[in-house]
Scaffold this motif. Structure first.
Motif, PDB file in Angstrom:
ATOM      1  N   THR A  11       0.859  -1.183   0.000  1.00  0.00           N
ATOM      2  CA  THR A  11       0.000   0.000   0.000  1.00  0.00           C
ATOM      3  C   THR A  11       0.894   1.231   0.000  1.00  0.00           C
ATOM      4  O   THR A  11       1.767   1.373   0.854  1.00  0.00           O
ATOM      5  CB  THR A  11      -0.921   0.005   1.235  1.00  0.00           C
ATOM      6  OG1 THR A  11      -1.713  -1.186   1.216  1.00  0.00           O
ATOM      7  CG2 THR A  11      -1.845   1.206   1.207  1.00  0.00           C
ATOM      8  N   VAL A  12       0.694   2.085  -0.997  1.00  0.00           N
ATOM      9  CA  VAL A  12       1.534   3.278  -1.150  1.00  0.00           C
ATOM     10  C   VAL A  12       0.656   4.506  -1.381  1.00  0.00           C
ATOM     11  O   VAL A  12      -0.477   4.399  -1.826  1.00  0.00           O
ATOM     12  CB  VAL A  12       2.519   3.133  -2.339  1.00  0.00           C
ATOM     13  CG1 VAL A  12       3.485   1.988  -2.115  1.00  0.00           C
ATOM     14  CG2 VAL A  12       1.783   2.941  -3.656  1.00  0.00           C
ATOM     15  N   THR A  13       1.226   5.666  -1.084  1.00  0.00           N
ATOM     16  CA  THR A  13       0.546   6.920  -1.396  1.00  0.00           C
ATOM     17  C   THR A  13       0.750   7.223  -2.878  1.00  0.00           C
ATOM     18  O   THR A  13       1.608   6.628  -3.544  1.00  0.00           O
ATOM     19  CB  THR A  13       1.116   8.085  -0.570  1.00  0.00           C
ATOM     20  OG1 THR A  13       2.478   8.291  -0.955  1.00  0.00           O
ATOM     21  CG2 THR A  13       1.012   7.820   0.920  1.00  0.00           C
ATOM     22  N   GLN A  14      -0.018   8.165  -3.384  1.00  0.00           N
ATOM     23  CA  GLN A  14       0.163   8.569  -4.782  1.00  0.00           C
ATOM     24  C   GLN A  14       1.560   9.130  -5.004  1.00  0.00           C
ATOM     25  O   GLN A  14       2.191   8.870  -6.016  1.00  0.00           O
ATOM     26  CB  GLN A  14      -0.891   9.596  -5.197  1.00  0.00           C
ATOM     27  CG  GLN A  14      -0.819   9.977  -6.662  1.00  0.00           C
ATOM     28  CD  GLN A  14      -1.130   8.815  -7.589  1.00  0.00           C
ATOM     29  OE1 GLN A  14      -2.140   8.150  -7.429  1.00  0.00           O
ATOM     30  NE2 GLN A  14      -0.273   8.563  -8.558  1.00  0.00           N
ATOM     31  N   ASP A  15       2.078   9.890  -4.036  1.00  0.00           N
ATOM     32  CA  ASP A  15       3.434  10.441  -4.148  1.00  0.00           C
ATOM     33  C   ASP A  15       4.478   9.324  -4.216  1.00  0.00           C
ATOM     34  O   ASP A  15       5.420   9.400  -5.004  1.00  0.00           O
ATOM     35  CB  ASP A  15       3.750  11.368  -2.977  1.00  0.00           C
ATOM     36  CG  ASP A  15       3.001  12.692  -3.055  1.00  0.00           C
ATOM     37  OD1 ASP A  15       2.559  13.070  -4.167  1.00  0.00           O
ATOM     38  OD2 ASP A  15       2.856  13.345  -2.005  1.00  0.00           O
ATOM     39  N   GLN A  16       4.325   8.288  -3.395  1.00  0.00           N
ATOM     40  CA  GLN A  16       5.262   7.160  -3.434  1.00  0.00           C
ATOM     41  C   GLN A  16       5.155   6.421  -4.766  1.00  0.00           C
ATOM     42  O   GLN A  16       6.165   6.019  -5.337  1.00  0.00           O
ATOM     43  CB  GLN A  16       4.981   6.193  -2.285  1.00  0.00           C
ATOM     44  CG  GLN A  16       5.347   6.738  -0.936  1.00  0.00           C
ATOM     45  CD  GLN A  16       4.851   5.867   0.188  1.00  0.00           C
ATOM     46  OE1 GLN A  16       3.727   5.352   0.162  1.00  0.00           O
ATOM     47  NE2 GLN A  16       5.699   5.689   1.202  1.00  0.00           N
ATOM     48  N   LEU A  17       3.947   6.250  -5.255  1.00  0.00           N
ATOM     49  CA  LEU A  17       3.753   5.585  -6.544  1.00  0.00           C
ATOM     50  C   LEU A  17       4.473   6.355  -7.648  1.00  0.00           C
ATOM     51  O   LEU A  17       5.197   5.771  -8.448  1.00  0.00           O
ATOM     52  CB  LEU A  17       2.264   5.474  -6.854  1.00  0.00           C
ATOM     53  CG  LEU A  17       1.895   4.697  -8.107  1.00  0.00           C
ATOM     54  CD1 LEU A  17       2.175   3.217  -7.944  1.00  0.00           C
ATOM     55  CD2 LEU A  17       0.435   4.922  -8.459  1.00  0.00           C
ATOM     56  N   ASP A  18       4.289   7.668  -7.655  1.00  0.00           N
ATOM     57  CA  ASP A  18       4.938   8.506  -8.670  1.00  0.00           C
ATOM     58  C   ASP A  18       6.456   8.469  -8.549  1.00  0.00           C
ATOM     59  O   ASP A  18       7.165   8.489  -9.553  1.00  0.00           O
ATOM     60  CB  ASP A  18       4.454   9.954  -8.551  1.00  0.00           C
ATOM     61  CG  ASP A  18       2.985  10.111  -8.886  1.00  0.00           C
ATOM     62  OD1 ASP A  18       2.406   9.211  -9.524  1.00  0.00           O
ATOM     63  OD2 ASP A  18       2.405  11.137  -8.487  1.00  0.00           O
ATOM     64  N   LYS A  19       6.970   8.426  -7.323  1.00  0.00           N
ATOM     65  CA  LYS A  19       8.411   8.484  -7.095  1.00  0.00           C
ATOM     66  C   LYS A  19       9.118   7.154  -7.373  1.00  0.00           C
ATOM     67  O   LYS A  19      10.177   7.128  -7.983  1.00  0.00           O
ATOM     68  CB  LYS A  19       8.679   8.914  -5.655  1.00  0.00           C
ATOM     69  CG  LYS A  19      10.144   9.061  -5.323  1.00  0.00           C
ATOM     70  CD  LYS A  19      10.337   9.590  -3.917  1.00  0.00           C
ATOM     71  CE  LYS A  19      11.820   9.736  -3.592  1.00  0.00           C
ATOM     72  NZ  LYS A  19      12.038  10.263  -2.247  1.00  0.00           N
ATOM     73  N   TYR A  20       8.531   6.054  -6.939  1.00  0.00           N
ATOM     74  CA  TYR A  20       9.243   4.780  -6.959  1.00  0.00           C
ATOM     75  C   TYR A  20       8.834   3.805  -8.064  1.00  0.00           C
ATOM     76  O   TYR A  20       9.513   2.814  -8.285  1.00  0.00           O
ATOM     77  CB  TYR A  20       9.089   4.076  -5.615  1.00  0.00           C
ATOM     78  CG  TYR A  20       9.718   4.844  -4.491  1.00  0.00           C
ATOM     79  CD1 TYR A  20      11.089   5.026  -4.430  1.00  0.00           C
ATOM     80  CD2 TYR A  20       8.938   5.415  -3.483  1.00  0.00           C
ATOM     81  CE1 TYR A  20      11.678   5.751  -3.405  1.00  0.00           C
ATOM     82  CE2 TYR A  20       9.513   6.136  -2.455  1.00  0.00           C
ATOM     83  CZ  TYR A  20      10.881   6.296  -2.420  1.00  0.00           C
ATOM     84  OH  TYR A  20      11.455   7.007  -1.404  1.00  0.00           O
ATOM     85  N   PHE A  21       7.728   4.073  -8.734  1.00  0.00           N
ATOM     86  CA  PHE A  21       7.276   3.158  -9.775  1.00  0.00           C
ATOM     87  C   PHE A  21       7.219   3.882 -11.108  1.00  0.00           C
ATOM     88  O   PHE A  21       6.557   4.902 -11.248  1.00  0.00           O
ATOM     89  CB  PHE A  21       5.905   2.581  -9.421  1.00  0.00           C
ATOM     90  CG  PHE A  21       5.950   1.707  -8.202  1.00  0.00           C
ATOM     91  CD1 PHE A  21       6.205   0.356  -8.316  1.00  0.00           C
ATOM     92  CD2 PHE A  21       5.751   2.244  -6.939  1.00  0.00           C
ATOM     93  CE1 PHE A  21       6.262  -0.454  -7.196  1.00  0.00           C
ATOM     94  CE2 PHE A  21       5.802   1.455  -5.801  1.00  0.00           C
ATOM     95  CZ  PHE A  21       6.055   0.097  -5.932  1.00  0.00           C
TER      96      PHE A  21
END
Length: 52
Positions: free
Chosen positions: A31-41
């Motif tokens: 489970t990730v935040t939108q910011d984490q999704l944008d940064k790491y994926f």
């Protein structure tokens, strides 16, 4: 090295639940935040093509 995850769903507070296509026993959902999704994926357009 790269790996594929897929979107399994969303939490009530807007987080993204990612699944691992290798299964769930040894690889639980992430489970990730939108910011984490944008940064790491990194989105690869080929990942969104539907096989014929």
């Amino acid at each position: 090295m790269s790996h594929v995850f897929y979107v399994r769903g969303f939490t009530a507070d807007g987080k993204v639940i990612l699944g691992n296509p290798w299964g769930h026993k040894d690889y639980p959902p992430i489970t990730v935040t939108q910011d984490q999704l944008d940064k790491y994926f990194e989105a690869d357009p080929h990942a969104f093509e539907v096989p014929k």
